[in-house]
Enzyme design. Structure first.
Site, PDB file in Angstrom:
ATOM      1  CG  ASP A   1       1.328  -5.394   7.597  1.00 35.38           C
ATOM      2  OD1 ASP A   1       0.607  -6.376   7.073  1.00 35.38           O
ATOM      3  OD2 ASP A   1       1.711  -4.486   6.884  1.00 35.38           O
TER       4      ASP A   1
ATOM      5  CE  LYS B   1       8.117  -0.486   3.326  1.00 37.14           C
ATOM      6  NZ  LYS B   1       8.191  -1.380   4.566  1.00 37.14           N
TER       7      LYS B   1
ATOM      8  CG  MET C   1      16.423  -4.336   2.466  1.00 40.23           C
ATOM      9  SD  MET C   1      14.877  -4.968   4.614  1.00 40.23           S
ATOM     10  CE  MET C   1      13.411  -3.540   3.613  1.00 40.23           C
TER      11      MET C   1
ATOM     12  CB  SER D   1      -1.367   0.043   1.533  1.00 42.39           C
ATOM     13  OG  SER D   1      -0.057  -0.087   2.293  1.00 42.39           O
TER      14      SER D   1
ATOM     15  CG  ASP E   1       7.517  -4.005   5.647  1.00 46.54           C
ATOM     16  OD1 ASP E   1       7.002  -2.799   6.976  1.00 46.54           O
ATOM     17  OD2 ASP E   1       6.724  -3.736   4.157  1.00 46.54           O
TER      18      ASP E   1
ATOM     19  CG  ASN F   1       5.635  -7.590   5.998  1.00 47.18           C
ATOM     20  OD1 ASN F   1       5.330  -7.369   4.556  1.00 47.18           O
ATOM     21  ND2 ASN F   1       4.696  -6.523   6.873  1.00 47.18           N
TER      22      ASN F   1
END
Length: 443
Positions: A289, A157, A244, A139, A308, A294
């Site tokens: 989350d 990211k 990362m 999102s 994440d 993740n």
């Protein structure tokens, strides 16, 4: 279940006016759909129904528009989707499930502009290789693999353009839309919910803050066997791009769908559950989350890689202590203590009726069934989500005995609900009661 097929690229609307226009168009669609539905009801015997403008097709269109906007509009829809049919109309809860699937990535031209703003003109020269096809899209942003000139293999990211500056307006506009369309219960404090969503989403959009949480978690889980956190690369990290280590591993969702031995499913499930309890009661900082995307599993070692940390929340000592106390009461089955502590947390008010108090205690005991179960709890075979949904609908919709939980618990609930669903999809059997009491110790 949402489709696993990747959606095609689509440009992210960047201007506030453009995003407002999309939400306004969604409001118009809802109004027209509701009016048509109302006219149909007028021709039917019996009293026409009042209330929500929502129809099943209107709910689906609204969910698709929120998904297209990405950013805070999509994220707020995701959060609402976890509330279920105890507070949302069933057609809306079902339609919002599409928001928990992978988002559409931005097209390459928009991606290049975003990297140019983050790294400057000629950013391509910093990389030996950059893969334009994203590894994942969510999102707030999407992830790309790249190799630096000095040979580092990175996962970048990259935030969608315009997301950070549109958070406040997106949340306000979607909240207004939901309030005007009468989708949400009248007693819901949408203002408090929106304020908490803004606070967390503004943090999620700050990739420098996420990088600090990633480094913090790496230190926190250093003593936990079988858990890994990728290393941050500060020289490639900006407020809108986080770099990362790229970690090779098998997606947890792939393993869940494979013929993984039961012992391995149980081992991974126990790691996830123990981490959740340590986050809440010991670390007092939680990644909220628990999306399948993740987590990766290292082939060979079986280590679980945590990826994440955008949706990370810190808890005060008082907040964690209250949940520790109510957890002890739940394990003991002490209904009086549960009611008292539920009032302290904010699930109940001082002037609530005995009927409402009993309803809330009953729902808490049901939701926390794994903590009350002696021995390994079979998450994969559990019918708990259906039973919670049925009881929640009866108490919340039919009898109006439930209210939305306090805003400060919004992201904790996302972790608790998502954590259960993770273990259920994994088919894990975990002694949750033993694990939580181990983590709580003498508290």
């Amino acid at each position: 279940m949402p489709s696993s097929r990747k959606p095609p690229p689509s440009a992210v609307p960047q201007s506030r006016l453009g995003r407002l226009a999309r939400i306004g168009f969604a409001a118009g669609e809802l109004a027209v759909g509701g009016a048509i539905q109302g006219l149909k009801r007028l021709g039917q015997p019996g009293k026409p129904e009042a209330g929500s403008l929502l129809t099943a097709s209107g709910a689906a269109r609204l969910a698709r528009r929120l998904a297209n906007l990405r950013g805070a509009a999509m994220k707020l829809g995701q959060l609402l989707s976890l509330q279920g049919t105890d507070v949302l109309p069933p057609e809306f809860a079902q339609a919002l499930a599409i928001l928990r699937a992978q988002a559409a990535p931005m097209p390459p031209s928009q991606l290049r502009r975003a990297l140019g703003r983050a790294y400057g003109r000629g950013w391509e020269a910093r990389f030996e290789r950059f893969e334009l096809e994203p590894v994942a899209a969510a999102s707030i942003g999407q992830v790309h693999r790249a190799r630096t000139l000095d040979g580092r293999d990175l996962a970048l990211k990259i935030q969608y353009p315009g997301v950070a500056r549109s958070i406040t307006s997106d949340v306000d506009n979607v909240a207004t839309l939901l309030r005007m369309s009468r989708i949400l219960p009248a007693e819901l404090d949408i203002g408090a919910l929106a304020a908490e969503a803004k606070r967390q989403l503004l943090q999620e959009a700050d990739y420098l803050a996420e990088a600090r949480f990633l480094e913090r978690f790496a230190a926190l889980v250093r003593d936990e066997p079988g858990l890994e956190v990728p290393r941050v690369h500060a020289d490639f990290t900006t407020p809108r791009v986080m770099a990362m280590d790229f970690v090779e591993g098998l997606p947890l969702e792939t393993l869940a769908a494979s013929r993984l031995p039961q012992a391995e499913r149980d081992r991974l499930g126990a790691r996830l559950e123990r981490l959740l309890f340590r986050e809440l009661f010991e670390f007092r900082v939680m990644q909220t989350d628990p999306n399948f995307a993740n987590y990766l599993v290292r082939p060979g070692t079986g280590s679980l890689v945590l990826l994440d940390f955008g949706a990370t929340q810190e808890f005060t000592p008082e907040f964690s202590a209250r949940f520790a106390a109510i957890t002890h009461a739940i394990v003991r089955g002490d209904r009086g203590a549960i009611a008292s502590l539920a009032r302290d947390i904010g699930y109940l008010a001082d002037d609530d009726t005995p009927e409402r108090i009993e309803a809330v205690v009953e729902l808490i005991l049901l939701v926390c069934e794994p903590l009350r179960h002696a021995g390994p709890y079979d998450f994969g075979a559990s019918t708990l989500p259906a039973r919670v949904g049925s009881l929640g609908f009866e108490l919340g919709i039919r009898k109006r005995l439930l209210r939305m939980p306090p805003p400060q618990t919004l992201f904790l609930h996302r972790k608790l609900i998502g954590g259960f669903l993770l273990l259920a999809r994994l088919g894990a059997r975990v002694d949750a009661r033993r694990l939580v009491l181990e983590v709580l110790g003498g508290r």
